[in-house]
Write an enzyme that holds these catalytic residues in place. Structure first.
Site, PDB file in Angstrom:
ATOM      1  N   LYS A  13       0.968  -1.349   0.074  1.00 23.22           N
ATOM      2  CA  LYS A  13       0.044  -0.005   0.057  1.00 23.22           C
ATOM      3  C   LYS A  13       0.927   1.274  -0.150  1.00 23.22           C
ATOM      4  CE  LYS A  13      -1.955  -1.119   3.906  1.00 23.22           C
ATOM      5  NZ  LYS A  13      -1.316  -2.378   4.343  1.00 23.22           N
ATOM      6  N   ARG A  88      -9.476   1.283   8.681  1.00 19.45           N
ATOM      7  CA  ARG A  88      -8.826   0.017   8.925  1.00 19.45           C
ATOM      8  C   ARG A  88     -10.065  -0.869   9.502  1.00 19.45           C
ATOM      9  NH1 ARG A  88      -2.863   0.657   9.052  1.00 19.45           N
ATOM     10  NH2 ARG A  88      -1.755  -1.421   8.876  1.00 19.45           N
ATOM     11  N   ARG A 127      11.537  -5.973   4.640  1.00 20.13           N
ATOM     12  CA  ARG A 127      11.297  -4.584   4.723  1.00 20.13           C
ATOM     13  C   ARG A 127      12.239  -3.892   5.564  1.00 20.13           C
ATOM     14  NH1 ARG A 127       5.462  -1.887   5.378  1.00 20.13           N
ATOM     15  NH2 ARG A 127       5.252  -2.772   7.439  1.00 20.13           N
ATOM     16  N   ARG A 160      11.591  -3.032  11.222  1.00 16.09           N
ATOM     17  CA  ARG A 160      10.516  -2.367  12.113  1.00 16.09           C
ATOM     18  C   ARG A 160      10.028  -3.471  13.165  1.00 16.09           C
ATOM     19  NH1 ARG A 160       5.744   0.346   8.580  1.00 16.09           N
ATOM     20  NH2 ARG A 160       4.517  -0.960  10.036  1.00 16.09           N
ATOM     21  N   ARG A 171      -0.622  -9.298  13.100  1.00 19.62           N
ATOM     22  CA  ARG A 171      -1.404  -8.530  12.396  1.00 19.62           C
ATOM     23  C   ARG A 171      -1.986  -8.930  11.366  1.00 19.62           C
ATOM     24  NH1 ARG A 171       3.470  -4.705  10.664  1.00 19.62           N
ATOM     25  NH2 ARG A 171       1.942  -3.293  10.038  1.00 19.62           N
TER      26      ARG A 171
END
Ligand code: ADP
Ligand code: AMP
Length: 214
Positions: A13, A88, A127, A160, A171
């Site tokens: 996204k 969300r 990531r 992260r 998540r």
């Protein structure tokens, strides 16, 4: 042009929202980035948000909705914006619709970047985020010129905390329970567009431009 990006955590996204913002010259509004900036600056909002984010949970709706409604009312949003990470939950979507209705506006597109769960863990573990400017990369699919150094500002890159596999699993559960119902919500409104998010990120962007127009 007012656009919502939908998709699982790590679907791409943010990657696509940045490209949309640059091409169509509209602001990119990422609630995750707003929370991370607040955490970095040690604000009260940041302290509250962090307790949820570290567990892979959503920050409560009441801490998110007003923040986004205020942001989309700012002058630079007059020609539209791309929302990344918001809404969300169904209550967030309803609150956004209500705020837009009061302004006599409506959302134009909800773009779902579709990536199956099997691909997500791999995406997230690779990531890397810049500690200074928040730019994101991927060690394989979107690497930096110099390993561990942000191309944008020279800052250091980190994994992260909420991208560690155990948190990503949580998540994903939260995504399926609370966020995926938004796909039906926007389909019913007739503005849902789905793109295959498993292909190369430039090809994902081409598919999005086909939808939004040149
Ligand atoms: P989101 O904003 O949905 O959480 P990101 O845009 O940060 O996801 O993308 C998650 C990770 O996957 C990043 O490291 C990004 O560089 C990488 N990525 C994004 N799109 C693609 C793609 N189409 N193919 C491979 N990797 C991608
Ligand atoms: P993101 O950068 O979009 O992956 O968001 C990181 C984390 O911030 C999420 O896992 C949530 O804890 C929190 N967050 C971001 N946007 C929202 C939102 N709209 N509602 C609730 N929590 C959010």
């Amino acid at each position: 042009m007012k656009i919502i990006m939908l998709g699982a955590p790590g679907a791409g996204k943010g990657t696509q929202a940045k490209k949309i913002a640059a091409k169509y010259e509209i602001p990119h509004i990422s609630t995750g980035d707003i929370f991370r900036a607040n955490i970095k600056n040690g604000t009260e909002l940041g302290k509250k948000a962090k307790t949820y984010m570290d567990q892979g949970l959503l920050v409560p709706d009441e801490l998110v909705v007003d923040l986004v409604v205020d942001r989309v009312n700012q002058e630079d949003c007059a020609n539209g914006y791309v929302l990344d990470g918001f809404p969300r939950t169904i209550p967030q979507a309803e609150a956004l619709d209500k705020a837009l209705e009061e302004l006599g506006q409506k959302m134009d597109y909800a773009i779902d970047v579709d990536v199956p769960d099997e691909n997500i863990i791999n995406r997230m573990s690779g990531r890397r985020a810049c500690v200074d400017c928040g730019a994101t990369y991927h060690i394989v699919y979107a690497s930096t010129k110099q390993e561990g150094i942000c191309d944008n500002c020279g800052g250091s890159l980190i994994l992260r905390d909420d991208d560690k596999p155990e948190t990503v699993q949580k998540r994903l559960v939260v995504y399926h329970e609370q966020t995926q119902p938004l796909i039906d919500y926007y389909m019913a409104k007739g503005i849902l567009k789905t793109v295959d998010g498993t292909v190369d990120l430039e090809d994902v962007f081409k598919a999005i431009v086909d939808i939004l127009g040149e």
